[in-house]
Design an enzyme around this catalytic site. Structure first.
Site, mmCIF file in Angstrom:
data_model
loop_
_atom_site.group_PDB
_atom_site.id
_atom_site.type_symbol
_atom_site.label_atom_id
_atom_site.label_comp_id
_atom_site.label_asym_id
_atom_site.label_seq_id
_atom_site.Cartn_x
_atom_site.Cartn_y
_atom_site.Cartn_z
ATOM 1 N N CYS A 48 -6.692 2.309 1.409
ATOM 2 C CA CYS A 48 -6.463 1.227 2.364
ATOM 3 C C CYS A 48 -7.779 0.809 3.023
ATOM 4 C CB CYS A 48 -5.481 1.674 3.440
ATOM 5 S SG CYS A 48 -3.866 2.166 2.814
ATOM 6 N N HIS A 89 -6.358 8.461 1.259
ATOM 7 C CA HIS A 89 -6.151 7.655 2.458
ATOM 8 C C HIS A 89 -7.454 6.993 2.899
ATOM 9 C CE1 HIS A 89 -2.010 8.229 3.527
ATOM 10 N NE2 HIS A 89 -2.092 9.546 3.518
#
EC number: 3.4.22.-
Length: 432
Positions: free
Chosen positions: A276, A220
């Site tokens: 991301c 993440h």
């Protein structure tokens, strides 16, 4: 996407109060003991004594007691076999009927990086391309956030795929590779914030000119408010360790200080971030377009490109890519207004004479996909990198960026980025 909402994530463990050694034996001895032996000897016993103080004042973790237990689920992690990986990378990788050159032919007039010291035009700032003939070391991090509601499926697979890619084709020894994944029983190799920072310090320690270092992160990523004024969009990029809820994320300024600033002229660090909002996650000052020129911020151009991608996704029925493109448009406009960053000052501060090159899975305002490719859960960026480099190992910096974007175009809204610590000739051969 931002991984955290609420405190009860890992097996409903609340504050987690720490890491416990699981009762069962390690799930796969193939990756449990054999790699990174020097790292184990150097940091296995005195983890946290030497370099913690260097960064503890500037990047302090949140207040409160450290975690005490990490209750890893009892189900096994994703299985990985080397033979299986070769077959899964692409149905055509080892198929003699597939002509790789027809897909990704080598660029014309490509040359190797020059060994001489270079100077930035109009300045006396020296830098040097690495010849990548020295020692090779790698740090590979894959975090699935096992047992949480933000669980990913492909990051541990990415880690093992990259391990095989480096050891099978690029001369990296398993003794000089450290893998941190959240399916391991060895607590030294769980990707906590502390373990990740110390492994980053290990990666760059004692690096010499022409050494080749490799960093891969799959997990993440997110953004937080920029406090030192070095970001065009007003946001720092971050990555999330497995214990981010109690220990916090790792921000781009911190990673730059740990892994870029200490490097000597001529040391190569190749970084691949499959997360991301990773466009500038190492805070490198030069970002290149697919035309081979240094990019300058242009929010309206970005909006137009994202709008075109949204239209393509709508026409093809790709709902996930459509949502990603529309979200990217909103973040571009919101982040681009009212920021007045002294770009040249930032470039001078973030410049490094070392040879640092980063490939990231998306722009700062984009998310990266947790995908299924060739029957295997994987990060879209990691899969594209391995596929392009396997089909055609002779790539220039520019062709590598262009071909990775081709791999993702249409299926995903994310656009891989290429950035560096100094100006690069994008027509030189990409080596590592």
């Amino acid at each position: 996407m931002y991984p955290g909402s609420g405190r009860y994530t890992y097996n409903n463990a609340g504050g987690n109060n720490g890491y416990q050694r699981p009762m069962a034996p390690p799930p796969n001895q193939q990756y449990g003991q054999q790699y990174g032996q020097q790292y184990e000897q150097q940091y296995g016993q005195q983890y946290g004594q030497q370099n913690d103080q260097q960064f503890s004042q500037q990047y302090a973790p949140p207040p409160g007691p450290p975690p005490m237990a990490y209750n890893r689920p009892v189900y096994p992690p994703p299985q990985f076999q080397q033979e299986q990986a070769k077959a899964q990378l692409s149905n055509g990788y080892n198929n003699p009927n597939v002509n790789a050159s027809n897909m990704y032919g080598p660029p014309q007039n490509m040359s190797l990086p020059p060994p001489q010291t270079q100077t930035i035009q109009g300045t006396d700032q020296p830098y040097q391309y690495s010849q990548c003939t020295g020692r090779r070391k790698a740090l590979i991090i894959g975090i699935n956030y096992i047992g949480s509601k933000n669980q990913l499926r492909g990051c541990i697979n990415d880690a093992h795929n990259i391990f095989n890619f480096l050891t099978n084709g690029y001369g990296y020894s398993s003794d000089d590779i450290v893998i941190l994944t959240d399916d391991q029983n060895d607590l030294v190799r769980v990707p906590t914030r502390a373990n990740m920072i110390r492994a980053m310090q290990w990666l760059v320690k004692d690096a010499q000119p022409n050494d080749s270092l490799f960093l891969h992160y799959s997990g993440h990523g997110g953004q937080t408010e920029d406090l030192d004024g070095d970001e065009e969009d007003g946001m720092d990029d971050v990555i999330y360790p497995v214990d981010f809820e109690t220990q916090g994320p790792i921000i781009d300024d911190e990673m730059h200080d740990i892994m870029v600033k200490p490097l000597q002229q001529g040391v190569r660090l190749t970084a691949l971030f499959d997360s991301c909002h990773s466009g500038t996650v190492l805070d490198l000052p030069y970002t290149y377009s697919t035309k081979g020129i240094i990019k300058e911020p242009n929010i309206w151009k970005d909006v137009g490109q994202d709008g075109l991608q949204a239209a393509i996704s709508y026409a093809t029925g790709n709902r996930a890519a459509l949502i990603g493109s529309l979200g990217s448009i909103f973040k571009t406009v919101k982040g681009g207004m009212g920021n007045n960053v002294d770009r040249e000052r930032v470039r001078q501060i973030k410049f490094s004479a070392a040879d640092v090159v980063m490939l990231s899975g998306s722009k700062d305002n984009q998310t990266s996909a947790d995908a299924v490719e060739d029957g295997q859960n994987t990060g879209a960026m990691s899969h594209a990198f391995i596929k392009v480099m396997t089909l055609q190992p002779q790539q220039s910096y520019l062709s590598l960026l262009q071909n990775m974007r081709k791999e993702l175009a249409g299926k995903y809204s994310q656009k891989p980025q290429l950035s560096s610590s100094h100006p690069i000739d994008v027509n030189l051969q990409f080596i590592m």
